[in-house]
Design a protein around this motif. Structure first.
Motif, short mmCIF file in Angstrom:
data_model
loop_
_atom_site.label_atom_id
_atom_site.label_comp_id
_atom_site.label_asym_id
_atom_site.label_seq_id
_atom_site.Cartn_x
_atom_site.Cartn_y
_atom_site.Cartn_z
N PHE A 47 -4.57 10.92 -8.28
CA PHE A 47 -4.06 11.41 -7.00
C PHE A 47 -3.43 12.80 -7.12
CE2 PHE A 47 -1.25 10.96 -3.15
CZ PHE A 47 -2.30 11.05 -2.25
N MET A 102 5.10 12.42 0.14
CA MET A 102 4.18 11.58 -0.62
C MET A 102 4.92 10.53 -1.44
SD MET A 102 1.06 12.25 0.04
CE MET A 102 0.07 13.51 0.85
N LEU A 105 5.81 7.72 0.87
CA LEU A 105 4.66 6.99 1.43
C LEU A 105 3.74 6.42 0.35
CD1 LEU A 105 3.70 9.50 4.28
CD2 LEU A 105 4.85 7.30 4.55
N MET A 106 4.14 6.47 -0.92
CA MET A 106 3.22 6.12 -2.01
C MET A 106 2.64 4.71 -1.91
SD MET A 106 1.70 7.70 -4.36
CE MET A 106 2.74 9.14 -4.64
N LEU A 108 1.77 2.99 0.69
CA LEU A 108 0.69 3.03 1.67
C LEU A 108 -0.50 3.84 1.15
CD1 LEU A 108 2.67 3.60 5.00
CD2 LEU A 108 1.55 1.50 4.24
N ILE A 109 -0.20 4.92 0.44
CA ILE A 109 -1.27 5.78 -0.08
C ILE A 109 -2.10 5.04 -1.13
CG2 ILE A 109 -1.74 7.87 -1.40
CD1 ILE A 109 0.78 9.06 -0.04
N VAL A 110 -1.42 4.28 -2.01
CA VAL A 110 -2.15 3.51 -3.01
C VAL A 110 -3.03 2.45 -2.34
CG1 VAL A 110 -1.94 1.88 -4.93
CG2 VAL A 110 -0.48 3.90 -4.85
N TRP A 112 -4.29 2.46 0.71
CA TRP A 112 -5.34 2.94 1.61
C TRP A 112 -6.24 4.01 1.01
CZ3 TRP A 112 -6.50 0.67 6.14
CH2 TRP A 112 -5.55 -0.20 6.68
N VAL A 113 -5.75 4.75 -0.02
CA VAL A 113 -6.50 5.88 -0.53
C VAL A 113 -6.81 5.75 -2.02
CG1 VAL A 113 -6.53 8.39 -0.84
CG2 VAL A 113 -5.48 7.40 1.21
N ILE A 114 -5.79 5.57 -2.85
CA ILE A 114 -5.97 5.64 -4.29
C ILE A 114 -6.79 4.47 -4.83
CG2 ILE A 114 -4.80 5.65 -6.53
CD1 ILE A 114 -2.47 7.06 -5.27
N PHE A 136 3.55 12.29 -9.37
CA PHE A 136 3.15 13.17 -8.27
C PHE A 136 3.81 14.56 -8.31
CE2 PHE A 136 2.72 14.85 -4.00
CZ PHE A 136 1.38 14.61 -3.77
#
Length: 529
Positions: A47, A102, A105-106, A108-110, A112-114, A136
């Motif tokens: 990321f 970031m 929000l980590m 949620l990011i993991v 939905w994205v990572i 990060f």
């Protein structure tokens, strides 16, 4: 300094970094294999690496370097210093806000994205979130480092910027060595690596700042203001960020899909590390050197020199990457076995990684051509055209990855990235030619055809030679025997390729002489066949 000597300066430093990277991945394979902690670390590290490529390397190599070169030509070092300080103030402020957002929000990011596939595994998901939070801020360090690198490259100080990544590998090798020495658990090793990434980012930034000061450019912090120069930079940087991060975007898409299969992320990473060696040594060297050279030639109105720079760069990259692609296709099993197969890295894993590597190898010339073609747009301050081509490439990659992964797993992801890479390279080349920005040379076309013939001859010879050394490359042989046999294969392949290439006219002493003896602004036209 000649074009090839500049390539060699950057490529040599990059080679040192990539060799250390191999050592790092070898230790990683022994310590973590393709287990859950390896997946968690690589997913978390991908990321900040993605954002580094998008906002740092891509944006600044494409947008900052031409504008910085223009300031040097127009206002000298004082004007370039003022412009750098304006950019530094805005960049630092934006990165600080982005990092804070970031970090919060980590989770949620993991999800939905990572790595969406980790959600069903609570422990793996939790570890990935925590490791990503630690790593990060590396983005902030590396984005500022990229700006400093762009300044050094524009001032023709290439080595410091190229050697900086060595520090990341040195720190991570130290972390892995310490973990193996004290018998740390995979989770502890992952934590050592994550803190090592952050420490390496701070170290690289400090080294590059010292390099800029040594080059005679002392920049300070200015209150962030949206000056006309900064607005122009941002206008160019947004599409350039997307374009420069095409490989990372495609790899992130592949990672999201691969996260549904245990071990797939780390298998892709191990294969990626091997083909990144020739990609980094040749592709990054050409991209880093060619952009400021082209920008200065075009600012000075030297269109013919710009065209020759592009043709000589393409000649150089294909001369070196075509045989590398052939070798990766033929002896991928042998390479992966010798480099990785020990400790937690099993023969079954070797088969998976080798198959993935062979497909990446077929895409290598295309990936490197992208590095040589993008400067043709960026030096003319056109970052939108490559962005449009890149977005099409991303769509193709998504469709192919989703379609092929259920059938071929990791090989499907590699196939999608390879196909999209070649489509990107071809579209960039055709666009430059149609606009009259790339003068076609009959001599170059003939050489490329003959280099392809030399590559095929080398690949067939290498296939037979690997059979004769199979017993020395077997897992039952000692590491020294395996390394010696692999070295013999590579040396044999080089002798065959270069001999055939020179014999049939794919390369000649005139080609080397043109590149080795050229001074800046004195590039002669290509010799006719």
């Amino acid at each position: 300094m000649s074009l090839v000597k500049k390539f060699a300066t950057v490529g040599g430093a990059t080679l040192g970094s990539r060799v250390l990277g191999f050592a790092r991945e070898t230790l990683m394979a022994a310590a973590l294999g393709t287990g859950p902690m390896a997946d968690a670390f690589y997913a978390a590290f991908r990321f900040p690496n993605l954002f580094r490529r998008l906002f740092a390397e891509g944006a600044f190599n494409a947008a900052f370097v031409p504008l910085f070169a223009k300031e040097i030509e127009a206002g000298g070092l004082d004007g370039a210093k003022r412009f750098s300080e304006e950019v530094f103030g805005v960049l630092f402020s934006v990165l600080l806000m982005l990092t804070i957002a970031m970090e919060l929000l980590m989770p949620l990011i993991v999800a939905w994205v990572i790595a969406p596939g980790f959600v069903d595994d609570a422990e793996k998901f939790d570890v990935t979130v925590k490791l990503a939070v630690v790593m990060f801020p590396y983005l902030m360090c590396m984005s500022l480092t990229a700006m400093l690198s762009g300044m050094l490259n524009s001032l023709h100080h290439y080595f410091a910027a190229a050697v900086a990544p060595v520090f990341l590998n040195v720190v991570l090798i130290g972390a892995l060595g310490y973990g193996l020495w004290e018998g740390a658990s995979p989770l502890q090793v992952a934590w050592y690596l994550s803190w090592g990434v952050l420490a390496a980012g701070l170290l690289q930034m400090a080294v590059l700042y010292a390099g800029v000061r040594h080059a005679g450019m002392k920049i300070g912090f200015r209150r962030p203001r949206m000056t006309p120069n900064v607005k122009r930079l941002l206008w160019l940087a947004f599409p350039a960020a997307i374009t420069g991060g095409i490989t990372q975007i495609n790899q992130l898409i592949g990672q999201m899909i691969a996260s549904t299969k245990d071990g797939a992320i780390s298998a892709l990473q191990y294969a990626d590390r091997v083909y990144q060696l020739p990609l980094g040594v040749v592709g990054i060297a050409v991209g880093v050197v060619l952009l400021p050279e082209l920008a200065r030639a075009l600012k000075g109105g030297h269109e013919r020199e710009a065209g020759n720079l592009q043709n000589r760069s393409m000649e150089f990259v294909l001369f070196l990457t075509l045989p590398a692609a052939g070798a990766l296709w033929v002896i991928s099993d042998e390479i992966v076995r010798v480099l990785y197969e020990r400790g937690a890295f099993s023969p079954e894993t070797t088969s998976v990684v080798a198959g993935t590597l062979a497909i990446y190898g077929l895409g290598l010339p295309g990936f490197v051509m992208i590095k040589a073609l993008n400067p043709g747009f960026f030096a003319r301050e056109d970052t939108k055209t490559p962005m449009r081509i890149t977005m099409l490439s991303v769509v193709i990659n998504c469709v192919l990855a989703v379609s092929l992964f259920p059938l071929f797993y990791e090989r499907g992801i590699a196939t999608a990235e390879t196909v999209s890479g070649w489509i990107t390279a071809l579209l960039l080349f055709v666009t430059l030619v149609r606009r009259g920005h790339w003068p076609l040379e009959k001599a170059l076309a003939w050489r490329v055809g003959r280099l392809l013939i030399a590559t095929v001859v080398m690949a067939v010879s290498l296939e037979y030679a690997s059979g004769y050394l199979a017993h020395r490359l077997a897992p039952t042989s000692t590491l020294f025997e395996q390394l010696s046999a692999l070295g013999m294969l590579i040396g044999f392949a080089m002798v065959v390729y270069f001999s055939v290439a020179f014999l049939i006219g794919g390369a000649d002493l005139g080609m080397l002489r043109r590149n080795l003896k050229r001074g800046r602004g004195k590039l002669p036209p290509a010799e006719a066949e």
